[in-house]
Design a protein around this motif. Structure first.
Motif, PDB file in Angstrom:
ATOM      1  N   ALA A   1      17.969 -87.677  39.908  1.00 28.80           N
ATOM      2  CA  ALA A   1      18.429 -86.994  38.589  1.00 28.80           C
ATOM      3  C   ALA A   1      17.616 -85.774  37.900  1.00 28.80           C
ATOM      4  O   ALA A   1      17.942 -85.267  36.905  1.00 28.80           O
ATOM      5  N   SER A   2      16.780 -85.409  38.804  1.00 28.44           N
ATOM      6  CA  SER A   2      15.690 -84.392  38.453  1.00 28.44           C
ATOM      7  C   SER A   2      16.289 -83.044  38.174  1.00 28.44           C
ATOM      8  O   SER A   2      15.543 -82.107  37.652  1.00 28.44           O
ATOM      9  N   ARG A   3      17.366 -82.824  38.740  1.00 29.10           N
ATOM     10  CA  ARG A   3      17.928 -81.359  38.523  1.00 29.10           C
ATOM     11  C   ARG A   3      19.165 -81.584  37.584  1.00 29.10           C
ATOM     12  O   ARG A   3      20.058 -80.433  37.500  1.00 29.10           O
ATOM     13  N   GLY A   4      19.200 -82.326  36.851  1.00 28.59           N
ATOM     14  CA  GLY A   4      19.824 -82.510  35.497  1.00 28.59           C
ATOM     15  C   GLY A   4      21.193 -83.093  35.755  1.00 28.59           C
ATOM     16  O   GLY A   4      22.333 -83.212  35.075  1.00 28.59           O
ATOM     17  N   GLN A   5      21.374 -83.996  37.076  1.00 23.11           N
ATOM     18  CA  GLN A   5      22.729 -84.565  37.269  1.00 23.11           C
ATOM     19  C   GLN A   5      22.560 -86.028  36.766  1.00 23.11           C
ATOM     20  O   GLN A   5      21.402 -86.621  36.472  1.00 23.11           O
ATOM     21  N   THR A   6      23.742 -86.789  36.267  1.00 19.66           N
ATOM     22  CA  THR A   6      23.710 -88.151  35.749  1.00 19.66           C
ATOM     23  C   THR A   6      23.626 -89.010  36.960  1.00 19.66           C
ATOM     24  O   THR A   6      24.629 -88.954  37.882  1.00 19.66           O
ATOM     25  N   VAL A   7      22.628 -89.893  37.240  1.00 21.03           N
ATOM     26  CA  VAL A   7      22.659 -91.007  38.367  1.00 21.03           C
ATOM     27  C   VAL A   7      23.211 -92.299  37.850  1.00 21.03           C
ATOM     28  O   VAL A   7      22.623 -92.876  36.838  1.00 21.03           O
ATOM     29  N   ILE A   8      24.233 -92.848  38.411  1.00 17.48           N
ATOM     30  CA  ILE A   8      24.425 -94.274  38.336  1.00 17.48           C
ATOM     31  C   ILE A   8      23.962 -95.278  39.274  1.00 17.48           C
ATOM     32  O   ILE A   8      24.448 -94.737  40.550  1.00 17.48           O
ATOM     33  N   ALA A   9      23.309 -96.033  39.018  1.00 17.53           N
ATOM     34  CA  ALA A   9      22.428 -96.878  40.417  1.00 17.53           C
ATOM     35  C   ALA A   9      22.639 -98.074  39.933  1.00 17.53           C
ATOM     36  O   ALA A   9      21.669 -98.793  39.239  1.00 17.53           O
ATOM     37  N   GLU A  10      23.613 -98.914  40.259  1.00 18.80           N
ATOM     38  CA  GLU A  10      23.839-100.218  40.025  1.00 18.80           C
ATOM     39  C   GLU A  10      23.233-101.265  40.690  1.00 18.80           C
ATOM     40  O   GLU A  10      23.143-100.969  42.079  1.00 18.80           O
ATOM     41  N   LEU A  11      22.791-102.345  40.367  1.00 18.45           N
ATOM     42  CA  LEU A  11      22.417-103.375  41.184  1.00 18.45           C
ATOM     43  C   LEU A  11      23.292-104.357  41.604  1.00 18.45           C
ATOM     44  O   LEU A  11      23.901-105.115  40.737  1.00 18.45           O
ATOM     45  N   ARG A  12      23.883-104.265  42.642  1.00 18.79           N
ATOM     46  CA  ARG A  12      24.739-105.128  43.270  1.00 18.79           C
ATOM     47  C   ARG A  12      24.480-106.691  43.812  1.00 18.79           C
ATOM     48  O   ARG A  12      23.159-106.665  44.008  1.00 18.79           O
TER      49      ARG A  12
END
Length: 233
Positions: A83-94
């Motif tokens: 996410a460090s360059r401004g993107q939105t990260v979606i990291a679900e715990l499956r």
């Protein structure tokens, strides 16, 4: 000497300006580190999204998992790095088990596209079992503009063709693997079988850490990955 009221007002104005700039910097920093643990209720068509699919060890041990062989899995550091360059990260715990998350993620991405997010603004990054799952998502979606980065996720059976999960896939594809890895391999042979793919990229690192290279937010792989993502925007 009595301070001039005008001087006090000027200083107050400068202080307000400094505070405003500080608040803006904090806000910008927060935007640059947007990491979500679940699919948001609403998406912004103007933003760029990265789905991170973690390795198998996080299924059973959680986001602070530690491997006897490879050490700590820095789930937090990796997702924040993405996410460090401004993107939105979606990291679900499956949940532990099979490959049900493949269908879940494909549904997430279709919903994003239905809500106006361009395919090129969506990236799937999967490591190890997560990388194998990303191949299956690419096969399910059949969208040449969605980005897929496979980190040590091409298993031996997928390389040989015994497992056809990665055959017939589509998308803008990147493979990253470590030459010292004995668990996940470069996807080059698989890409070669999928002759319809437009310029897939395969990167091989020569690090002694093997599979553990991707357990940390190491700039060795993180920087070229983020560069590759930005090149497709």
């Amino acid at each position: 000497m009595t301070p001039s009221p005008c001087l006090g007002i000027a200083r107050a104005g400068r202080l307000i300006a400094i505070l405003a700039l500080s608040l803006a910097a904090v806000t910008a920093g927060a935007q640059a580190q947007t990491v979500l643990r679940e699919m948001p209720e609403q998406v912004d068509p103007a933003r760029h999204y990265i789905f991170y699919i973690h390795g198998r060890i996080v299924e059973t041990e959680g986001p602070e998992a530690v491997s006897e062989r490879f050490g700590p899995y820095d789930f937090k550091g990796i997702t924040e790095g993405l996410a460090s360059r401004g993107q939105t990260v979606i990291a679900e715990l499956r949940a532990p088990g099979g490959l049900d998350y493949v269908d879940t993620l494909a549904t997430h991405i279709r919903r994003m596209q239905d809500e106006g997010v361009p395919a090129r603004n969506i990236t799937v990054v999967g490591f190890s079992k997560g990388g194998y799952m990303a191949l299956r998502v690419a096969r399910a979606l059949q969208d040449p503009e969605v980005n897929f980065a496979i980190l040590a996720g091409c298993i031996a059976e997928a390389i040989s063709g015994e497992d056809l999960s990665g055959d017939g896939l589509d998308g803008r594809l990147l493979s990253m693997a470590n030459s010292a890895d004995t668990l996940g391999f470069p996807c080059t042979p698989l890409f070669a079988r999928n002759t319809h793919l437009a310029s897939p990229v395969s990167v091989v690192f020569h690090e002694g850490s093997g599979h553990g290279l991707f357990y940390a937010a190491d700039p060795v792989w993180m920087t070229p990955l983020l560069d590759w993502i930005e090149a497709g925007l």
